[in-house]
Design a protein around this motif. Structure first.
Motif, PDB file in Angstrom:
ATOM      1  N   PRO A  61       0.852  -1.206   0.000  1.00 51.56           N
ATOM      2  CA  PRO A  61       0.000   0.000   0.000  1.00 51.56           C
ATOM      3  C   PRO A  61       0.882   1.249   0.000  1.00 51.56           C
ATOM      4  N   PRO A  62       0.327   2.411  -0.376  1.00 55.15           N
ATOM      5  CA  PRO A  62       1.103   3.661  -0.332  1.00 55.15           C
ATOM      6  C   PRO A  62       1.672   3.904   1.067  1.00 55.15           C
ATOM      7  N   VAL A  63       2.945   4.302   1.099  1.00 57.07           N
ATOM      8  CA  VAL A  63       3.651   4.509   2.373  1.00 57.07           C
ATOM      9  C   VAL A  63       4.079   5.967   2.519  1.00 57.07           C
ATOM     10  N   ILE A  64       3.824   6.526   3.694  1.00 56.98           N
ATOM     11  CA  ILE A  64       4.308   7.857   4.056  1.00 56.98           C
ATOM     12  C   ILE A  64       5.203   7.685   5.278  1.00 56.98           C
ATOM     13  N   PHE A  65       6.427   8.227   5.181  1.00 60.76           N
ATOM     14  CA  PHE A  65       7.333   8.149   6.321  1.00 60.76           C
ATOM     15  C   PHE A  65       7.154   9.356   7.238  1.00 60.76           C
ATOM     16  N   LEU A  66       7.241   9.094   8.541  1.00 62.15           N
ATOM     17  CA  LEU A  66       7.219  10.153   9.548  1.00 62.15           C
ATOM     18  C   LEU A  66       8.548  10.100  10.287  1.00 62.15           C
ATOM     19  N   THR A  67       9.116  11.258  10.537  1.00 65.67           N
ATOM     20  CA  THR A  67      10.373  11.249  11.281  1.00 65.67           C
ATOM     21  C   THR A  67      10.603  12.573  12.003  1.00 65.67           C
ATOM     22  N   GLY A  68      11.276  12.491  13.111  1.00 70.53           N
ATOM     23  CA  GLY A  68      11.727  13.693  13.786  1.00 70.53           C
ATOM     24  C   GLY A  68      13.188  13.937  13.512  1.00 70.53           C
ATOM     25  N   HIS A  69      13.784  13.062  12.738  1.00 67.78           N
ATOM     26  CA  HIS A  69      15.228  13.141  12.493  1.00 67.78           C
ATOM     27  C   HIS A  69      15.534  13.054  11.002  1.00 67.78           C
ATOM     28  N   GLY A  70      14.574  13.390  10.174  1.00 68.07           N
ATOM     29  CA  GLY A  70      14.759  13.207   8.742  1.00 68.07           C
ATOM     30  C   GLY A  70      15.830  14.103   8.164  1.00 68.07           C
ATOM     31  N   ASP A  71      16.440  13.649   7.089  1.00 64.66           N
ATOM     32  CA  ASP A  71      17.369  14.484   6.348  1.00 64.66           C
ATOM     33  C   ASP A  71      17.111  14.275   4.866  1.00 64.66           C
TER      34      ASP A  71
ATOM     35  N   ALA B  82      14.023   7.215   0.255  1.00 64.48           N
ATOM     36  CA  ALA B  82      12.697   6.643   0.498  1.00 64.48           C
ATOM     37  C   ALA B  82      11.769   6.873  -0.686  1.00 64.48           C
ATOM     38  N   LEU B  83      11.815   8.070  -1.251  1.00 64.86           N
ATOM     39  CA  LEU B  83      10.939   8.384  -2.379  1.00 64.86           C
ATOM     40  C   LEU B  83      11.329   7.599  -3.623  1.00 64.86           C
ATOM     41  N   LYS B  84      12.634   7.404  -3.824  1.00 63.09           N
ATOM     42  CA  LYS B  84      13.086   6.617  -4.977  1.00 63.09           C
ATOM     43  C   LYS B  84      12.606   5.178  -4.896  1.00 63.09           C
ATOM     44  N   LYS B  85      12.466   4.684  -3.682  1.00 66.10           N
ATOM     45  CA  LYS B  85      12.044   3.290  -3.506  1.00 66.10           C
ATOM     46  C   LYS B  85      10.528   3.123  -3.504  1.00 66.10           C
ATOM     47  N   GLY B  86       9.808   4.231  -3.677  1.00 68.20           N
ATOM     48  CA  GLY B  86       8.372   4.101  -3.838  1.00 68.20           C
ATOM     49  C   GLY B  86       7.515   4.726  -2.769  1.00 68.20           C
ATOM     50  N   ALA B  87       8.112   5.268  -1.712  1.00 67.78           N
ATOM     51  CA  ALA B  87       7.299   5.968  -0.721  1.00 67.78           C
ATOM     52  C   ALA B  87       6.693   7.197  -1.388  1.00 67.78           C
ATOM     53  N   ILE B  88       5.490   7.583  -0.964  1.00 65.49           N
ATOM     54  CA  ILE B  88       4.859   8.711  -1.653  1.00 65.49           C
ATOM     55  C   ILE B  88       5.149  10.037  -0.975  1.00 65.49           C
ATOM     56  N   ASP B  89       5.624   9.998   0.297  1.00 64.21           N
ATOM     57  CA  ASP B  89       5.978  11.268   0.944  1.00 64.21           C
ATOM     58  C   ASP B  89       6.833  10.988   2.175  1.00 64.21           C
TER      59      ASP B  89
ATOM     60  N   VAL C 280      -3.425  14.894   6.981  1.00 64.93           N
ATOM     61  CA  VAL C 280      -4.677  14.223   6.614  1.00 64.93           C
ATOM     62  C   VAL C 280      -4.878  14.272   5.103  1.00 64.93           C
ATOM     63  N   ASP C 281      -4.594  15.450   4.515  1.00 66.31           N
ATOM     64  CA  ASP C 281      -4.726  15.561   3.049  1.00 66.31           C
ATOM     65  C   ASP C 281      -3.825  14.540   2.345  1.00 66.31           C
ATOM     66  N   GLN C 282      -2.602  14.406   2.813  1.00 67.47           N
ATOM     67  CA  GLN C 282      -1.669  13.470   2.186  1.00 67.47           C
ATOM     68  C   GLN C 282      -2.157  12.029   2.335  1.00 67.47           C
ATOM     69  N   VAL C 283      -2.657  11.697   3.503  1.00 69.19           N
ATOM     70  CA  VAL C 283      -3.132  10.336   3.731  1.00 69.19           C
ATOM     71  C   VAL C 283      -4.369  10.049   2.880  1.00 69.19           C
ATOM     72  N   GLU C 284      -5.268  11.027   2.775  1.00 64.78           N
ATOM     73  CA  GLU C 284      -6.464  10.798   1.951  1.00 64.78           C
ATOM     74  C   GLU C 284      -6.087  10.661   0.479  1.00 64.78           C
ATOM     75  N   ASN C 285      -5.096  11.413   0.045  1.00 59.64           N
ATOM     76  CA  ASN C 285      -4.598  11.224  -1.330  1.00 59.64           C
ATOM     77  C   ASN C 285      -4.026   9.813  -1.496  1.00 59.64           C
ATOM     78  N   ALA C 286      -3.327   9.355  -0.460  1.00 60.85           N
ATOM     79  CA  ALA C 286      -2.742   8.004  -0.506  1.00 60.85           C
ATOM     80  C   ALA C 286      -3.837   6.942  -0.570  1.00 60.85           C
ATOM     81  N   LEU C 287      -4.934   7.167   0.136  1.00 64.29           N
ATOM     82  CA  LEU C 287      -6.029   6.194   0.119  1.00 64.29           C
ATOM     83  C   LEU C 287      -6.649   6.089  -1.274  1.00 64.29           C
TER      84      LEU C 287
END
Length: 202
Positions: A79-89, A96-103, A115-122
């Protein structure tokens, strides 16, 4: 929204406060959520049919979000994947995006934007899943062909006539005709043109 409501949002994050906040947020917008405190816990019961979108924390004890993503991608459907991080770079986000994550969203996040991003993913999941199912259907049909039927099919889609196919495979034209009819029947098409179009879409 009917199709989206059939599938849930999976949240994998070791931070209980984040899980609770996201559960409340999405529940308040009418979505169903299942939370997991680790990638290992998620995989214990994972079935892709259950989820329309996955929110994965990048850094977790044990299996990281990226490793979990790699594991899911090896399965039938991701399924569409969105990563969450407090330490992202930036390099991690690009990877992550190259491997298919959508955001790739950094904490703290804006509730409405998330919420908008998740609803787009759905919605994306609905379309992706339909395409995936069609490809799976073609794979299943191809798997039903015998070795000889597969060989005949390759020559059919190469545009070769029955006589040429018979010569190349060293079989009679009558046998080619029988194999051709079986191939078309098993693949659910009526002509070589339809067969080629079906294979090009898969």
């Amino acid at each position: 929204m009917e199709q989206q409501a059939n599938r849930q949002i999976g949240i994998v994050d070791d931070d209980e406060a984040i899980r609770d906040a996201l559960t409340w947020l999405f529940a308040s917008r009418g979505h169903q959520v299942i939370t997991f405190d680790s990638g290992e816990q998620f995989l214990e019961t994972y079935q892709h049919e259950q989820f329309g979108c996955l929110l994965l924390d990048v850094r977790m004890p044990g299996m990281s979000g990226q490793t979990l993503f790699e594991t899911i991608r090896q399965l039938d459907y991701c399924p569409p994947v969105i990563f969450l991080t407090g330490h992202g770079d930036v390099p991690m986000a690009v990877q992550a995006l190259k491997k298919g994550a959508i955001d790739f969203i950094e904490k703290p996040f804006n509730d409405n934007q998330l919420v908008d991003q998740v609803e787009n993913a759905l919605w994306l999941d609905v379309n992706q899943r339909k395409e995936w199912a069609e490809k799976q259907n073609v794979k299943d049909k191809l798997a039903s062909l015998t070795q000889r039927e597969h060989e005949v099919m390759q020559l059919i889609i190469a545009g070769k006539l029955n006589k040429i196919i018979a010569d190349e495979l060293n079989i009679s034209m009558k046998t080619v005709e029988v194999h051709r009819a079986r191939v078309l029947e098993k693949m659910g098409v009526k002509s070589a043109v339809e067969l080629t179009a079906l294979l090009n879409k898969s």
